[in-house]
Design a protein around this motif. Sequence first.
Motif, PDB file in Angstrom:
ATOM      1  N   ASP A   1      23.140   5.222  12.631  1.00  0.00           N
ATOM      2  CA  ASP A   1      22.187   4.133  12.863  1.00  0.00           C
ATOM      3  C   ASP A   1      21.532   3.659  11.568  1.00  0.00           C
ATOM      4  N   THR A   2      21.616   4.471  10.538  1.00  0.00           N
ATOM      5  CA  THR A   2      20.849   4.231   9.319  1.00  0.00           C
ATOM      6  C   THR A   2      21.360   3.010   8.570  1.00  0.00           C
ATOM      7  N   ASP A   3      20.438   2.099   8.228  1.00  0.00           N
ATOM      8  CA  ASP A   3      20.848   0.894   7.504  1.00  0.00           C
ATOM      9  C   ASP A   3      20.231   0.790   6.119  1.00  0.00           C
ATOM     10  N   LEU A   4      19.383   1.772   5.739  1.00  0.00           N
ATOM     11  CA  LEU A   4      18.825   1.745   4.389  1.00  0.00           C
ATOM     12  C   LEU A   4      18.387   3.138   3.964  1.00  0.00           C
ATOM     13  N   ILE A   5      18.252   3.301   2.657  1.00  0.00           N
ATOM     14  CA  ILE A   5      17.705   4.516   2.051  1.00  0.00           C
ATOM     15  C   ILE A   5      16.510   4.096   1.206  1.00  0.00           C
ATOM     16  N   ASN A   6      15.396   4.773   1.386  1.00  0.00           N
ATOM     17  CA  ASN A   6      14.187   4.483   0.619  1.00  0.00           C
ATOM     18  C   ASN A   6      14.105   5.371  -0.622  1.00  0.00           C
ATOM     19  N   ARG A   7      13.450   4.835  -1.660  1.00  0.00           N
ATOM     20  CA  ARG A   7      13.248   5.600  -2.896  1.00  0.00           C
ATOM     21  C   ARG A   7      11.791   5.484  -3.335  1.00  0.00           C
ATOM     22  N   HIS A   8      11.178   6.623  -3.603  1.00  0.00           N
ATOM     23  CA  HIS A   8       9.807   6.671  -4.116  1.00  0.00           C
ATOM     24  C   HIS A   8       9.818   7.323  -5.495  1.00  0.00           C
ATOM     25  N   ARG A   9       9.052   6.777  -6.392  1.00  0.00           N
ATOM     26  CA  ARG A   9       8.917   7.384  -7.714  1.00  0.00           C
ATOM     27  C   ARG A   9       7.934   8.544  -7.641  1.00  0.00           C
ATOM     28  N   ILE A  10       8.275   9.642  -8.290  1.00  0.00           N
ATOM     29  CA  ILE A  10       7.404  10.810  -8.354  1.00  0.00           C
ATOM     30  C   ILE A  10       6.569  10.709  -9.624  1.00  0.00           C
ATOM     31  N   GLU A  11       5.284  10.635  -9.453  1.00  0.00           N
ATOM     32  CA  GLU A  11       4.390  10.509 -10.615  1.00  0.00           C
ATOM     33  C   GLU A  11       4.134  11.871 -11.244  1.00  0.00           C
TER      34      GLU A  11
ATOM     35  N   ASP B   1       0.817  -1.214   0.000  1.00  0.00           N
ATOM     36  CA  ASP B   1       0.000   0.000   0.000  1.00  0.00           C
ATOM     37  C   ASP B   1       0.853   1.268   0.000  1.00  0.00           C
ATOM     38  N   ASN B   2       2.159   1.106   0.109  1.00  0.00           N
ATOM     39  CA  ASN B   2       3.081   2.240   0.029  1.00  0.00           C
ATOM     40  C   ASN B   2       4.247   1.834  -0.875  1.00  0.00           C
ATOM     41  N   PRO B   3       3.983   1.729  -2.175  1.00  0.00           N
ATOM     42  CA  PRO B   3       5.006   1.192  -3.090  1.00  0.00           C
ATOM     43  C   PRO B   3       6.279   2.037  -3.122  1.00  0.00           C
ATOM     44  N   HIS B   4       7.400   1.383  -2.843  1.00  0.00           N
ATOM     45  CA  HIS B   4       8.688   2.059  -2.893  1.00  0.00           C
ATOM     46  C   HIS B   4       9.791   1.006  -2.946  1.00  0.00           C
ATOM     47  N   HIS B   5      11.005   1.471  -3.157  1.00  0.00           N
ATOM     48  CA  HIS B   5      12.178   0.603  -3.182  1.00  0.00           C
ATOM     49  C   HIS B   5      13.154   1.061  -2.105  1.00  0.00           C
ATOM     50  N   TYR B   6      14.108   0.211  -1.792  1.00  0.00           N
ATOM     51  CA  TYR B   6      15.115   0.571  -0.800  1.00  0.00           C
ATOM     52  C   TYR B   6      16.462  -0.038  -1.193  1.00  0.00           C
ATOM     53  N   THR B   7      17.515   0.604  -0.710  1.00  0.00           N
ATOM     54  CA  THR B   7      18.854   0.052  -0.864  1.00  0.00           C
ATOM     55  C   THR B   7      19.470  -0.089   0.518  1.00  0.00           C
TER      56      THR B   7
ATOM     57  N   TYR C   1      15.105  15.208  -3.394  1.00  0.00           N
ATOM     58  CA  TYR C   1      14.525  15.014  -4.723  1.00  0.00           C
ATOM     59  C   TYR C   1      15.621  15.003  -5.789  1.00  0.00           C
ATOM     60  N   TRP C   2      15.534  14.001  -6.660  1.00  0.00           N
ATOM     61  CA  TRP C   2      16.447  13.945  -7.800  1.00  0.00           C
ATOM     62  C   TRP C   2      15.715  13.323  -8.986  1.00  0.00           C
ATOM     63  N   LYS C   3      15.533  14.137 -10.014  1.00  0.00           N
ATOM     64  CA  LYS C   3      14.825  13.720 -11.226  1.00  0.00           C
ATOM     65  C   LYS C   3      13.444  13.165 -10.870  1.00  0.00           C
ATOM     66  N   ASN C   4      13.190  11.895 -11.183  1.00  0.00           N
ATOM     67  CA  ASN C   4      11.848  11.339 -10.998  1.00  0.00           C
ATOM     68  C   ASN C   4      11.676  10.580  -9.686  1.00  0.00           C
ATOM     69  N   HIS C   5      12.587  10.800  -8.739  1.00  0.00           N
ATOM     70  CA  HIS C   5      12.492  10.071  -7.477  1.00  0.00           C
ATOM     71  C   HIS C   5      12.749  10.998  -6.288  1.00  0.00           C
ATOM     72  N   LYS C   6      12.261  10.556  -5.141  1.00  0.00           N
ATOM     73  CA  LYS C   6      12.660  11.199  -3.891  1.00  0.00           C
ATOM     74  C   LYS C   6      13.205  10.113  -2.967  1.00  0.00           C
ATOM     75  N   TYR C   7      14.191  10.491  -2.172  1.00  0.00           N
ATOM     76  CA  TYR C   7      14.903   9.552  -1.311  1.00  0.00           C
ATOM     77  C   TYR C   7      14.817  10.029   0.139  1.00  0.00           C
ATOM     78  N   HIS C   8      14.707   9.081   1.044  1.00  0.00           N
ATOM     79  CA  HIS C   8      14.689   9.444   2.458  1.00  0.00           C
ATOM     80  C   HIS C   8      15.138   8.267   3.312  1.00  0.00           C
ATOM     81  N   THR C   9      15.544   8.580   4.528  1.00  0.00           N
ATOM     82  CA  THR C   9      15.832   7.555   5.529  1.00  0.00           C
ATOM     83  C   THR C   9      14.613   7.448   6.437  1.00  0.00           C
ATOM     84  N   HIS C  10      14.743   6.716   7.547  1.00  0.00           N
ATOM     85  CA  HIS C  10      13.597   6.525   8.444  1.00  0.00           C
ATOM     86  C   HIS C  10      13.899   7.129   9.808  1.00  0.00           C
ATOM     87  N   PRO C  11      12.901   7.802  10.432  1.00  0.00           N
ATOM     88  CA  PRO C  11      13.131   8.407  11.754  1.00  0.00           C
ATOM     89  C   PRO C  11      13.546   7.417  12.835  1.00  0.00           C
TER      90      PRO C  11
END
Length: 246
Positions: A236-246, A177-183, A219-229
């Motif tokens: 402490d951060t172990d991943l970065i999330n990526r969401h596509r901007i429609e 319900d919250n489509p995104h990718h992570y690295t 924000y970079w091109k067609n995506h936005k990236y964020h970590t988690h609070p």
Amino acid sequence: MKEIDLQVFTASFDKIEDLRNQDFILVSVSGKVIGEIEHKEEVEAFRGFSTYRMRYHKQAQDYLSCYTLYRQKLEKKGIEKILGQLEDLKLKHNKSKIVLLGYGNENEFDYRHIFAAFLQENSFNAPEYPDPIDMTIQRKLWQYDPYREAGHDNLTDEYVGETLEKVKFIFAKTIPDNPHHYTLRKDFGNDEKFLSIVRHIRFFGKLEEFGGMIFRCFYWKNHKYHTHPVDILDTDTDLINRHRIE
């Protein structure tokens, strides 16, 4: 604006014994009372003001996010409904004094001071019990951003964006319900580069609310990236999330 014949104060939970003896209605403005608080079973939770989802921000001393989210709650509820809820508590308990309780002592950050400031802006005074506090200190705390205080590593947006474009991202299939990718940090290949990018995202990212939390979005091109609070420190951060901007 609705007028009510009621005295309203704010105070720390540490004063609860004294307040009970003075026949105050005890009200939490941070949601359900947690921890070893005496007489917590007697404390009413003010409806609509749970701060549970903000707990990671407060642990990180990210008071800017705490203020932003709590202020949204106040504005969404509105002064008329807030005063109406106070009036309901007065009638329920048949008392004329209410105290809005919080966890911070003296000049420490606490949500009750944001609540009191909102009341004050709407011509309803709610002083601190037993002695006034310096609201200028609180207002400075409300602007405190620990990730800006931590600084950054002088990377350019182009470098960060192009680096992230080359990284493998995995679809988060457990959250459809919250489509995104992570690295993942462990797969990034260069730990210091990963943390430098995290610092860049958190320093320059735009503050956005989602699910009752604040995310700093780069924000970079067609995506936005964020970590988690939940990852309170950069390290402490172990991943970065990526969401596509429609």
